[in-house]
Scaffold this motif. Structure first.
Motif, PDB file in Angstrom:
ATOM      1  N   ILE A   1       0.845  -1.202   0.000  1.00  0.00           N
ATOM      2  CA  ILE A   1       0.000   0.000   0.000  1.00  0.00           C
ATOM      3  C   ILE A   1       0.875   1.245   0.000  1.00  0.00           C
ATOM      4  O   ILE A   1       0.660   2.194  -0.771  1.00  0.00           O
ATOM      5  CB  ILE A   1      -0.953  -0.006   1.220  1.00  0.00           C
ATOM      6  N   ARG A   2       1.875   1.251   0.853  1.00  0.00           N
ATOM      7  CA  ARG A   2       2.744   2.427   0.965  1.00  0.00           C
ATOM      8  C   ARG A   2       3.499   2.689  -0.342  1.00  0.00           C
ATOM      9  O   ARG A   2       3.613   3.837  -0.783  1.00  0.00           O
ATOM     10  CB  ARG A   2       3.736   2.231   2.122  1.00  0.00           C
ATOM     11  N   ALA A   3       4.006   1.634  -0.969  1.00  0.00           N
ATOM     12  CA  ALA A   3       4.732   1.821  -2.233  1.00  0.00           C
ATOM     13  C   ALA A   3       3.822   2.393  -3.303  1.00  0.00           C
ATOM     14  O   ALA A   3       4.225   3.273  -4.074  1.00  0.00           O
ATOM     15  CB  ALA A   3       5.318   0.488  -2.689  1.00  0.00           C
ATOM     16  N   ALA A   4       2.588   1.898  -3.364  1.00  0.00           N
ATOM     17  CA  ALA A   4       1.635   2.414  -4.356  1.00  0.00           C
ATOM     18  C   ALA A   4       1.350   3.891  -4.117  1.00  0.00           C
ATOM     19  O   ALA A   4       1.357   4.705  -5.058  1.00  0.00           O
ATOM     20  CB  ALA A   4       0.350   1.595  -4.308  1.00  0.00           C
ATOM     21  N   LEU A   5       1.119   4.261  -2.870  1.00  0.00           N
ATOM     22  CA  LEU A   5       0.817   5.651  -2.559  1.00  0.00           C
ATOM     23  C   LEU A   5       2.026   6.554  -2.812  1.00  0.00           C
ATOM     24  O   LEU A   5       1.892   7.652  -3.363  1.00  0.00           O
ATOM     25  CB  LEU A   5       0.366   5.774  -1.099  1.00  0.00           C
ATOM     26  N   LYS A   6       3.215   6.087  -2.434  1.00  0.00           N
ATOM     27  CA  LYS A   6       4.416   6.911  -2.604  1.00  0.00           C
ATOM     28  C   LYS A   6       4.780   7.112  -4.069  1.00  0.00           C
ATOM     29  O   LYS A   6       5.443   8.097  -4.418  1.00  0.00           O
ATOM     30  CB  LYS A   6       5.585   6.265  -1.865  1.00  0.00           C
TER      31      LYS A   6
ATOM     32  N   ARG B   1      -7.579   0.188   5.095  1.00  0.00           N
ATOM     33  CA  ARG B   1      -8.134   1.543   5.237  1.00  0.00           C
ATOM     34  C   ARG B   1      -7.286   2.383   6.194  1.00  0.00           C
ATOM     35  O   ARG B   1      -7.061   3.581   5.958  1.00  0.00           O
ATOM     36  CB  ARG B   1      -9.571   1.459   5.735  1.00  0.00           C
ATOM     37  N   GLN B   2      -6.811   1.769   7.281  1.00  0.00           N
ATOM     38  CA  GLN B   2      -6.000   2.503   8.256  1.00  0.00           C
ATOM     39  C   GLN B   2      -4.705   3.041   7.638  1.00  0.00           C
ATOM     40  O   GLN B   2      -4.151   4.036   8.120  1.00  0.00           O
ATOM     41  CB  GLN B   2      -5.657   1.592   9.434  1.00  0.00           C
ATOM     42  N   HIS B   3      -4.252   2.404   6.560  1.00  0.00           N
ATOM     43  CA  HIS B   3      -2.971   2.792   5.958  1.00  0.00           C
ATOM     44  C   HIS B   3      -3.131   3.470   4.600  1.00  0.00           C
ATOM     45  O   HIS B   3      -2.190   3.537   3.812  1.00  0.00           O
ATOM     46  CB  HIS B   3      -2.049   1.579   5.863  1.00  0.00           C
ATOM     47  N   GLY B   4      -4.335   3.968   4.325  1.00  0.00           N
ATOM     48  CA  GLY B   4      -4.522   4.850   3.182  1.00  0.00           C
ATOM     49  C   GLY B   4      -5.116   4.251   1.935  1.00  0.00           C
ATOM     50  O   GLY B   4      -5.329   4.965   0.944  1.00  0.00           O
ATOM     51  N   ALA B   5      -5.386   2.939   1.930  1.00  0.00           N
ATOM     52  CA  ALA B   5      -6.015   2.323   0.761  1.00  0.00           C
ATOM     53  C   ALA B   5      -7.538   2.378   0.882  1.00  0.00           C
ATOM     54  O   ALA B   5      -8.084   2.602   1.967  1.00  0.00           O
ATOM     55  CB  ALA B   5      -5.562   0.872   0.615  1.00  0.00           C
ATOM     56  N   GLU B   6      -8.185   2.160  -0.224  1.00  0.00           N
ATOM     57  CA  GLU B   6      -9.641   2.065  -0.239  1.00  0.00           C
ATOM     58  C   GLU B   6     -10.062   0.599  -0.311  1.00  0.00           C
ATOM     59  O   GLU B   6      -9.381  -0.226  -0.933  1.00  0.00           O
ATOM     60  CB  GLU B   6     -10.224   2.786  -1.457  1.00  0.00           C
ATOM     61  N   VAL B   7     -11.183   0.295   0.323  1.00  0.00           N
ATOM     62  CA  VAL B   7     -11.803  -1.027   0.186  1.00  0.00           C
ATOM     63  C   VAL B   7     -13.276  -0.783  -0.110  1.00  0.00           C
ATOM     64  O   VAL B   7     -14.134  -0.884   0.770  1.00  0.00           O
ATOM     65  CB  VAL B   7     -11.615  -1.893   1.447  1.00  0.00           C
ATOM     66  N   PRO B   8     -13.604  -0.457  -1.364  1.00  0.00           N
ATOM     67  CA  PRO B   8     -14.984  -0.084  -1.702  1.00  0.00           C
ATOM     68  C   PRO B   8     -15.931  -1.271  -1.842  1.00  0.00           C
ATOM     69  O   PRO B   8     -17.136  -1.069  -1.999  1.00  0.00           O
ATOM     70  CB  PRO B   8     -14.819   0.645  -3.039  1.00  0.00           C
ATOM     71  N   PHE B   9     -15.391  -2.492  -1.788  1.00  0.00           N
ATOM     72  CA  PHE B   9     -16.221  -3.692  -1.888  1.00  0.00           C
ATOM     73  C   PHE B   9     -15.474  -4.845  -1.219  1.00  0.00           C
ATOM     74  O   PHE B   9     -14.262  -4.773  -1.016  1.00  0.00           O
ATOM     75  CB  PHE B   9     -16.501  -4.042  -3.357  1.00  0.00           C
ATOM     76  N   LEU B  10     -16.203  -5.882  -0.844  1.00  0.00           N
ATOM     77  CA  LEU B  10     -15.589  -7.130  -0.419  1.00  0.00           C
ATOM     78  C   LEU B  10     -15.681  -8.119  -1.562  1.00  0.00           C
ATOM     79  O   LEU B  10     -16.730  -8.257  -2.202  1.00  0.00           O
ATOM     80  CB  LEU B  10     -16.272  -7.688   0.830  1.00  0.00           C
ATOM     81  N   ARG B  11     -14.598  -8.808  -1.819  1.00  0.00           N
ATOM     82  CA  ARG B  11     -14.547  -9.746  -2.934  1.00  0.00           C
ATOM     83  C   ARG B  11     -15.450 -10.950  -2.666  1.00  0.00           C
ATOM     84  O   ARG B  11     -15.440 -11.493  -1.557  1.00  0.00           O
ATOM     85  CB  ARG B  11     -13.109 -10.211  -3.136  1.00  0.00           C
TER      86      ARG B  11
END
Length: 233
Positions: free
Chosen positions: A34-39, A60-70
């Motif tokens: 997640i961090r690499a993608a955001l950076k 979510r706590q680390h900046g990613a979105e989870v708009p759905f559950l697979r």
């Protein structure tokens, strides 16, 4: 150009239980991806595709979105990456020009290589994908196999007497990221083909993590790279 990152992270793991949440360098494994993608600064959205509420909360706590559950039918041990990425693209409310699948278990992933892959794909309109590879450490043509009686033999006898320096280099999937034009993902185009460009990584920045030995080696590599300043801050 718009770009989407999809990080697949199902809750089940057969060889390393709860692998995506196991602590690596003091943080859940998925956090590094997640961090690499955001950076990298490349993505309009960084989305985690998971069937697991705990993974969703950490993401979510680390900046990613989870708009759905697979859905469950895409969360077993036999579902490939392609259908998971296709599901994410189709489920979101906007279509993106490019979609990058980033594995959750890629602790050595560097944002600069994500940028390199994106730039390479943008510059090659006749290509569909760009993904991370690294060279094999020894010519694959000189591989050995074990016979039923316990002896060894050449897997490719025709190369027995060819000098290693005269054999073409072989490359393997580095298992970190897969850039693709979104339409290519949706069509199911073949990635390991001339439709793709390689992003060649040094071998010391690559470690697939399938079992506990892989995990330990990744920890050693990460510590050495961090001490040497090769991990991006």
């Amino acid at each position: 150009m718009t770009a989407l990152a999809v990080i697949p992270a199902r809750g089940g793991s057969q060889r390393i239980p709860r692998k995506n949440l196991k602590l690596f360098n003091g943080e859940p494994m998925i956090v590094g991806s997640i961090r690499a993608a955001l950076k990298s600064g490349l993505f309009d959205r960084v989305v985690v595709s998971t069937d697991d509420e705990e993974i969703a909360d950490v993401a979510r706590q680390h900046g990613a979105e989870v708009p759905f559950l697979r859905p469950a039918e895409l969360s077993d041990a036999f579902t490939g990456t392609g259908p998971v990425v296709q599901h994410a693209i189709r489920t979101l409310d906007q279509r993106y020009d490019y979609t990058c699948c980033i594995y959750a278990t890629a602790p050595l992933l560097q944002p600069r290589f994500l940028r390199q892959g994106f730039e390479a794909l943008q510059a090659a309109p006749d290509k569909a994908f760009a993904f991370s590879v690294c060279s094999f450490g020894f010519p694959v043509q000189r591989a050995l196999k074990l016979n039923d009686d316990g002896s060894v033999d050449a897997m490719h006898p025709e190369f027995r007497h060819v000098r290693s320096q005269d054999l073409p280099a072989a490359y393997q999937d580095a298992g970190q990221f897969y850039w693709g034009r979104s339409e290519a993902w949706l069509r199911g185009d073949v990635m390991f083909s001339p439709l793709s460009l390689p992003v060649i990584l040094p071998r010391h920045l690559v470690q697939d993590i399938d079992d506990e030995e892989d995990w330990l080696r990744a920890e050693y590599l990460y510590a050495a790279l961090k001490a040497g300043g090769e991990i991006e801050p």
